[in-house]
Scaffold this active site. Structure first.
Site, short mmCIF file in Angstrom:
data_model
loop_
_atom_site.label_atom_id
_atom_site.label_comp_id
_atom_site.label_asym_id
_atom_site.label_seq_id
_atom_site.Cartn_x
_atom_site.Cartn_y
_atom_site.Cartn_z
N ARG A 203 0.81 -1.23 0.00
CA ARG A 203 0.00 0.00 0.00
C ARG A 203 0.84 1.28 0.00
NH1 ARG A 203 -3.78 -2.27 3.85
NH2 ARG A 203 -5.40 -3.33 2.65
N LYS B 128 3.67 11.88 -11.49
CA LYS B 128 2.91 10.94 -12.30
C LYS B 128 3.74 9.67 -12.48
CE LYS B 128 0.08 13.77 -15.40
NZ LYS B 128 -0.15 14.09 -16.83
N GLU C 172 11.07 17.67 -24.58
CA GLU C 172 10.26 18.13 -23.44
C GLU C 172 10.74 19.52 -22.98
OE1 GLU C 172 7.57 16.63 -22.47
OE2 GLU C 172 7.79 14.44 -22.59
N LYS D 76 8.00 23.20 -15.12
CA LYS D 76 7.14 22.04 -14.80
C LYS D 76 6.54 22.19 -13.40
CE LYS D 76 6.20 17.27 -15.23
NZ LYS D 76 6.57 15.97 -15.75
N GLU E 214 -4.24 17.62 -12.33
CA GLU E 214 -4.50 17.90 -13.75
C GLU E 214 -5.98 18.13 -14.06
OE1 GLU E 214 -1.83 15.85 -16.60
OE2 GLU E 214 -3.63 15.67 -17.82
N ARG F 152 -2.52 22.27 -15.59
CA ARG F 152 -1.47 21.26 -15.79
C ARG F 152 -1.63 20.55 -17.13
NH1 ARG F 152 0.91 16.55 -11.67
NH2 ARG F 152 2.38 15.73 -13.19
N ASN G 79 0.61 18.74 -21.51
CA ASN G 79 0.39 17.66 -22.49
C ASN G 79 0.57 18.15 -23.93
OD1 ASN G 79 -0.23 15.83 -20.47
ND2 ASN G 79 -2.39 16.46 -20.42
N HIS H 105 1.66 15.89 -26.79
CA HIS H 105 1.56 14.51 -26.33
C HIS H 105 0.35 13.75 -26.88
CE1 HIS H 105 4.87 15.65 -23.83
NE2 HIS H 105 4.94 14.44 -23.29
N HIS I 152 1.93 10.53 -28.02
CA HIS I 152 1.66 9.21 -27.46
C HIS I 152 1.12 8.25 -28.53
CE1 HIS I 152 1.50 10.44 -22.92
NE2 HIS I 152 2.72 10.24 -23.36
N HIS J 183 10.29 8.29 -26.95
CA HIS J 183 9.35 9.28 -26.41
C HIS J 183 9.74 10.69 -26.90
CE1 HIS J 183 6.36 10.83 -23.65
NE2 HIS J 183 7.24 11.74 -23.25
N1 LIG Z 1 6.01 10.82 -15.48
C1 LIG Z 1 6.18 11.86 -16.26
O1 LIG Z 1 5.79 12.99 -15.92
C2 LIG Z 1 6.88 11.69 -17.59
C3 LIG Z 1 7.20 12.82 -18.36
C4 LIG Z 1 7.87 12.62 -19.56
C5 LIG Z 1 8.19 11.34 -19.98
N2 LIG Z 1 7.86 10.27 -19.22
C6 LIG Z 1 8.20 8.91 -19.65
O2 LIG Z 1 9.61 8.79 -19.71
C7 LIG Z 1 9.96 7.76 -20.63
C8 LIG Z 1 11.09 8.25 -21.49
O3 LIG Z 1 12.20 8.53 -20.67
P1 LIG Z 1 13.70 8.51 -21.22
O4 LIG Z 1 13.75 9.27 -22.48
O5 LIG Z 1 14.57 8.89 -20.10
O6 LIG Z 1 13.88 7.00 -21.67
P2 LIG Z 1 14.53 5.68 -20.98
O7 LIG Z 1 14.29 5.63 -19.55
O8 LIG Z 1 14.05 4.55 -21.82
O9 LIG Z 1 16.10 5.89 -21.24
C9 LIG Z 1 16.56 5.97 -22.57
C10 LIG Z 1 17.73 5.02 -22.83
O10 LIG Z 1 18.89 5.54 -22.18
C11 LIG Z 1 19.51 4.52 -21.38
N3 LIG Z 1 20.15 5.25 -20.29
C12 LIG Z 1 19.55 5.87 -19.24
N4 LIG Z 1 20.45 6.55 -18.54
C13 LIG Z 1 21.65 6.34 -19.13
C14 LIG Z 1 22.96 6.79 -18.86
N5 LIG Z 1 23.23 7.67 -17.89
N6 LIG Z 1 23.97 6.34 -19.65
C15 LIG Z 1 23.71 5.50 -20.68
N7 LIG Z 1 22.48 5.06 -21.01
C16 LIG Z 1 21.47 5.49 -20.23
C17 LIG Z 1 18.39 3.59 -21.00
O11 LIG Z 1 18.89 2.30 -20.72
C18 LIG Z 1 17.53 3.60 -22.27
O12 LIG Z 1 18.05 2.70 -23.20
C19 LIG Z 1 8.69 7.43 -21.40
O13 LIG Z 1 8.16 6.20 -20.97
C20 LIG Z 1 7.74 8.56 -21.04
O14 LIG Z 1 6.38 8.17 -21.09
C21 LIG Z 1 7.20 10.41 -18.03
#
Ligand SMILES: NC(=O)c1ccc[n+]([C@@H]2O[C@H](COP(=O)([O-])OP(=O)(O)OC[C@H]3O[C@@H](n4cnc5c(N)ncnc54)[C@H](O)[C@@H]3O)[C@@H](O)[C@H]2O)c1
Length: 342
Positions: free
Chosen positions: A108, A130, A172, A218, A228, A232, A236, A239, A243, A253
């Site tokens: 929980r 989120k 972003e 942000k 949201e 907020r 998006n 997006h 998405h 992404h």
């Molecule tokens: N929660 C939120 O508010 C929010 C906002 C924006 C995006 N997101 C989510 O974030 C995700 C995308 O995040 P991302 O672009 O960081 O992708 P990711 O987490 O997939 O990382 C991208 C790649 O980089 C590699 N990597 C990470 N750190 C590294 C480092 N220091 N050195 C070498 N390789 C490294 C990872 O293994 C992966 O292959 C999506 O799923 C998206 O929906 C969430």
């Protein structure tokens, strides 16, 4: 080291991972479990050599799934995690979303923190509470809004980030500038040559400003509208199509959001919300950061069909975010089937 705060969480900028327990002494009293992106672990193994209770997770968008939630919960149980344990996610946005969700539902809910390791997760994904996973190819369908205790940002992780992933972070960041700040947009235009590679970190004052400004934008939206209900939603921007593109095509992404921004601006331009000049200027900025801007090959009908499944749609309508000028956005509520031909 600069600090910011969002709702509950403290954000430590330009920190040093080796000083984590000094900076956050409450961790010394806790049973801490580290859920780490496999690639990050391999590249930075020396940073983690003294840690116990490590769970490695393969990082890819497909890891953001219910089956991986189960795998991680089993591993937490095998390592005797309990309700008082503290979970730390170390990786990009995938790990932050996944670990935040697991921590929110395990027994929980246990306390958790993030150490983001991609530019995208440092400047956006780790902030705002989120957390969630994809389901049936629908992005972030299952999730919660729940804040971590901290976000600890150490730029040295970025040294090993592939250049493509570095550039992904700018979609972003540019989104934040587009919806909220012409000043930040100008800053990104004027410094694109410096910011295009990890070498940007060598100009620490400028890079720190970039991260600070992106996070501050942000936070401003998240603090005023955590759940949201109103403004907020402007975060998006890009997006709705982003998405849809991400779930249908094998694009990251960051790339999908870039294309989503271009789609939104085309529509905003045809609806006369946004001038052609501003539309072209945003495309140029995305392209200056080597992000994709060519939307001609995407099938509008199949993207529209995917938007019906977007969790932000209700019945046949969606709150579509459009720019009315650079640095200002609004919510345009529209029937999904009319999105391309109003
Ligand atoms: N929660 C939120 O508010 C929010 C906002 C924006 C995006 N997101 C989510 O974030 C995700 C995308 O995040 P991302 O672009 O960081 O992708 P990711 O987490 O997939 O990382 C991208 C790649 O980089 C590699 N990597 C990470 N750190 C590294 C480092 N220091 N050195 C070498 N390789 C490294 C990872 O293994 C992966 O292959 C999506 O799923 C998206 O929906 C969430």
């Amino acid at each position: 080291m600069r600090q910011l705060s969002c709702n509950k969480e403290i954000i430590y900028l330009n920190s040093d991972f080796s000083k984590l327990h000094q900076i956050i002494p409450e961790l010394l009293e806790k049973d801490v479990f580290y859920i780490i992106d496999e690639s990050v672990y391999l590249f930075h193994s020396s940073k983690f050599s003294a840690l116990k209770n490590i769970i490695l997770v393969p990082s890819a968008e497909k890891t953001k799934s219910i089956s991986h939630v189960e795998v991680i919960i089993n591993q937490l149980l095998n390592l005797n995690a309990n309700r008082k344990s503290f979970v730390i996610g170390i990786g990009g946005g995938v790990i932050c979303d996944l670990v935040g969700f697991v921590s929110s539902i395990f027994m929980r809910g246990v306390d958790f923190g993030f150490i983001p390791t991609t530019l995208l997760s440092m400047t956006d994904a780790s902030i705002g509470g989120k957390n969630g996973v994809n389901f049936n190819s629908i992005k972030n369908l299952i999730g919660v809004i729940n804040d971590p205790k901290f976000i600890f940002i150490d730029y040295s992780f970025l040294k090993t980030l592939p250049n493509k992933e570095w550039l992904n972070g700018f979609s972003e960041i540019i989104k934040h500038a587009c919806i909220c700040s012409i000043k930040f947009f100008n800053f990104l235009e004027n410094n694109s040559k410096i910011f295009k590679s990890y070498k940007a970190c060598e100009n620490l004052a400028k890079f720190d400003q970039l991260v600070f400004d992106s996070i501050s934008i942000k936070i401003d939206y998240v603090k005023s509208d955590k759940n949201e209900i109103g403004r907020r939603k402007l975060l998006n921007f890009g997006h709705t199509f982003g998405h849809a593109i991400e779930s249908k095509y094998s694009l990251t992404h960051g790339e999908s959001v870039s294309l989503g921004i271009v789609f939104s601006n085309e529509i905003a331009n045809s609806l006369k919300f946004l001038s052609l000049e501003s539309n072209i200027r945003v495309r140029k900025l995305l392209s200056d950061y080597s992000l994709p801007i060519n939307i001609s090959s995407f099938d509008k009908q199949s993207l529209t069909n995917l938007i019906y499944k977007d969790k932000k749609s209700s019945k046949d309508k969606i709150d579509f975010i459009v720019l009315n000028k650079i640095g200002s956005a609004l919510i345009h509520s529209v029937k999904i089937k009319e999105i391309f031909n109003e």
